[in-house]
Design a protein around this motif. Sequence first.
Motif, PDB file in Angstrom:
ATOM      1  N   ARG A   1       0.808  -1.234   0.000  1.00 10.22           N
ATOM      2  CA  ARG A   1       0.000   0.000   0.000  1.00 10.22           C
ATOM      3  C   ARG A   1       0.835   1.275   0.000  1.00 10.22           C
ATOM      4  O   ARG A   1       0.292   2.367  -0.064  1.00 10.22           O
ATOM      5  CB  ARG A   1      -0.905   0.020   1.223  1.00 10.22           C
ATOM      6  CG  ARG A   1      -1.905  -1.101   1.229  1.00 10.22           C
ATOM      7  CD  ARG A   1      -2.767  -1.035   2.444  1.00 10.22           C
ATOM      8  NE  ARG A   1      -3.695  -2.153   2.444  1.00 10.22           N
ATOM      9  CZ  ARG A   1      -4.417  -2.506   3.482  1.00 10.22           C
ATOM     10  NH1 ARG A   1      -4.321  -1.824   4.603  1.00 10.22           N
ATOM     11  NH2 ARG A   1      -5.232  -3.516   3.412  1.00 10.22           N
TER      12      ARG A   1
ATOM     13  N   TRP B   1       0.990   8.743  -6.083  1.00 14.75           N
ATOM     14  CA  TRP B   1       0.388   7.878  -5.068  1.00 14.75           C
ATOM     15  C   TRP B   1      -0.659   8.657  -4.261  1.00 14.75           C
ATOM     16  O   TRP B   1      -1.759   8.160  -4.011  1.00 14.75           O
ATOM     17  CB  TRP B   1       1.495   7.337  -4.165  1.00 14.75           C
ATOM     18  CG  TRP B   1       1.054   6.406  -3.093  1.00 14.75           C
ATOM     19  CD1 TRP B   1       0.799   5.067  -3.194  1.00 14.75           C
ATOM     20  CD2 TRP B   1       0.830   6.748  -1.716  1.00 14.75           C
ATOM     21  NE1 TRP B   1       0.442   4.559  -1.980  1.00 14.75           N
ATOM     22  CE2 TRP B   1       0.451   5.567  -1.045  1.00 14.75           C
ATOM     23  CE3 TRP B   1       0.926   7.923  -0.998  1.00 14.75           C
ATOM     24  CZ2 TRP B   1       0.155   5.549   0.308  1.00 14.75           C
ATOM     25  CZ3 TRP B   1       0.639   7.908   0.352  1.00 14.75           C
ATOM     26  CH2 TRP B   1       0.256   6.726   0.994  1.00 14.75           C
TER      27      TRP B   1
ATOM     28  N   ARG C   1      -5.148   8.449  -4.202  1.00 12.32           N
ATOM     29  CA  ARG C   1      -5.907   8.234  -2.982  1.00 12.32           C
ATOM     30  C   ARG C   1      -6.817   9.407  -2.637  1.00 12.32           C
ATOM     31  O   ARG C   1      -7.482   9.407  -1.608  1.00 12.32           O
ATOM     32  CB  ARG C   1      -4.963   7.972  -1.802  1.00 12.32           C
ATOM     33  CG  ARG C   1      -4.544   6.546  -1.787  1.00 12.32           C
ATOM     34  CD  ARG C   1      -3.130   6.320  -1.398  1.00 12.32           C
ATOM     35  NE  ARG C   1      -2.751   4.935  -1.655  1.00 12.32           N
ATOM     36  CZ  ARG C   1      -2.407   4.463  -2.853  1.00 12.32           C
ATOM     37  NH1 ARG C   1      -2.373   5.244  -3.887  1.00 12.32           N
ATOM     38  NH2 ARG C   1      -2.088   3.203  -3.019  1.00 12.32           N
ATOM     39  N   GLU C   2      -6.880  10.376  -3.494  1.00 19.67           N
ATOM     40  CA  GLU C   2      -7.690  11.557  -3.240  1.00 19.67           C
ATOM     41  C   GLU C   2      -9.173  11.233  -3.413  1.00 19.67           C
ATOM     42  O   GLU C   2      -9.566  10.623  -4.403  1.00 19.67           O
ATOM     43  CB  GLU C   2      -7.280  12.658  -4.213  1.00 19.67           C
ATOM     44  CG  GLU C   2      -7.842  14.005  -3.905  1.00 19.67           C
ATOM     45  CD  GLU C   2      -7.231  15.056  -4.807  1.00 19.67           C
ATOM     46  OE1 GLU C   2      -7.917  15.454  -5.761  1.00 19.67           O
ATOM     47  OE2 GLU C   2      -6.081  15.434  -4.583  1.00 19.67           O
ATOM     48  N   ASP C   3      -9.978  11.638  -2.447  1.00 17.27           N
ATOM     49  CA  ASP C   3     -11.423  11.437  -2.538  1.00 17.27           C
ATOM     50  C   ASP C   3     -12.043  12.511  -3.414  1.00 17.27           C
ATOM     51  O   ASP C   3     -11.626  13.667  -3.387  1.00 17.27           O
ATOM     52  CB  ASP C   3     -12.077  11.530  -1.152  1.00 17.27           C
ATOM     53  CG  ASP C   3     -11.823  10.298  -0.319  1.00 17.27           C
ATOM     54  OD1 ASP C   3     -11.543   9.240  -0.909  1.00 17.27           O
ATOM     55  OD2 ASP C   3     -11.914  10.397   0.925  1.00 17.27           O
TER      56      ASP C   3
END
Length: 82
Positions: free
Chosen positions: A52, A74, A78-80
Amino acid sequence: MPNPPFRSRHTRKERAAMATVTRLPAMLTVPEVCTELQISRSTFYDWRQKGRAPRCITLPNGSLRVRRTDLDAWLNAREDAA
Protein backbone atom coordinates in the motif's frame (compact mmCIF):
# COMPACT_ATOMS: atom_id res chain seq x y z
CA MET A 1 51.66 35.75 -23.88
CA PRO A 2 48.84 34.94 -21.38
CA ASN A 3 46.27 32.30 -22.21
CA PRO A 4 42.99 33.62 -23.59
CA PRO A 5 40.01 33.42 -21.21
CA PHE A 6 38.09 30.16 -21.29
CA ARG A 7 34.98 30.36 -23.42
CA SER A 8 32.22 27.84 -23.20
CA ARG A 9 30.62 26.52 -26.35
CA HIS A 10 27.21 27.24 -24.84
CA THR A 11 25.58 30.39 -23.59
CA ARG A 12 24.58 30.74 -19.96
CA LYS A 13 20.93 30.25 -20.93
CA GLU A 14 21.75 27.05 -22.85
CA ARG A 15 23.77 25.67 -19.91
CA ALA A 16 20.85 26.37 -17.54
CA ALA A 17 18.44 24.57 -19.90
CA MET A 18 20.77 21.56 -20.17
CA ALA A 19 21.12 21.37 -16.40
CA THR A 20 17.34 21.32 -16.04
CA VAL A 21 16.96 18.53 -18.57
CA THR A 22 19.70 16.31 -17.13
CA ARG A 23 18.78 16.80 -13.47
CA LEU A 24 17.62 13.62 -11.73
CA PRO A 25 14.16 13.59 -10.22
CA ALA A 26 13.95 14.50 -6.55
CA MET A 27 14.36 11.50 -4.29
CA LEU A 28 13.03 11.40 -0.74
CA THR A 29 14.30 9.28 2.12
CA VAL A 30 11.93 7.23 4.26
CA PRO A 31 12.11 9.74 7.16
CA GLU A 32 11.27 12.59 4.74
CA VAL A 33 8.27 10.66 3.39
CA CYS A 34 7.10 9.82 6.90
CA THR A 35 7.39 13.45 7.98
CA GLU A 36 5.43 14.64 4.96
CA LEU A 37 2.69 12.06 5.46
CA GLN A 38 2.76 12.51 9.26
CA ILE A 39 3.12 8.78 9.88
CA SER A 40 5.58 6.69 11.85
CA ARG A 41 8.35 4.72 10.21
CA SER A 42 6.70 1.47 11.35
CA THR A 43 3.47 2.49 9.59
CA PHE A 44 5.40 3.15 6.38
CA TYR A 45 7.05 -0.27 6.51
CA ASP A 46 3.69 -1.90 7.36
CA TRP A 47 2.13 -0.25 4.29
CA ARG A 48 5.13 -1.35 2.22
CA GLN A 49 4.77 -4.96 3.36
CA LYS A 50 1.05 -4.88 2.45
CA GLY A 51 1.74 -3.26 -0.94
CA ARG A 52 0.00 0.00 0.00
CA ALA A 53 3.03 2.32 0.14
CA PRO A 54 4.29 4.49 -2.72
CA ARG A 55 6.79 2.90 -5.11
CA CYS A 56 10.27 2.68 -3.62
CA ILE A 57 13.73 2.37 -5.06
CA THR A 58 16.21 0.19 -3.21
CA LEU A 59 19.74 1.53 -3.48
CA PRO A 60 22.77 -0.79 -3.61
CA ASN A 61 23.43 -0.10 0.08
CA GLY A 62 19.91 -1.28 0.96
CA SER A 63 18.40 2.10 1.80
CA LEU A 64 15.12 3.15 0.25
CA ARG A 65 14.22 6.24 -1.74
CA VAL A 66 10.88 7.47 -3.07
CA ARG A 67 10.73 9.65 -6.17
CA ARG A 68 8.83 12.89 -5.58
CA THR A 69 6.76 12.16 -8.70
CA ASP A 70 5.84 8.67 -7.41
CA LEU A 71 4.78 10.07 -4.04
CA ASP A 72 2.65 12.76 -5.70
CA ALA A 73 1.01 10.19 -8.03
CA TRP A 74 0.39 7.88 -5.07
CA LEU A 75 -1.27 10.71 -3.13
CA ASN A 76 -3.38 11.76 -6.13
CA ALA A 77 -4.62 8.18 -6.57
CA ARG A 78 -5.91 8.23 -2.98
CA GLU A 79 -7.69 11.56 -3.24
CA ASP A 80 -11.42 11.44 -2.54
CA ALA A 81 -13.77 13.09 -4.99
CA ALA A 82 -15.62 15.30 -2.53
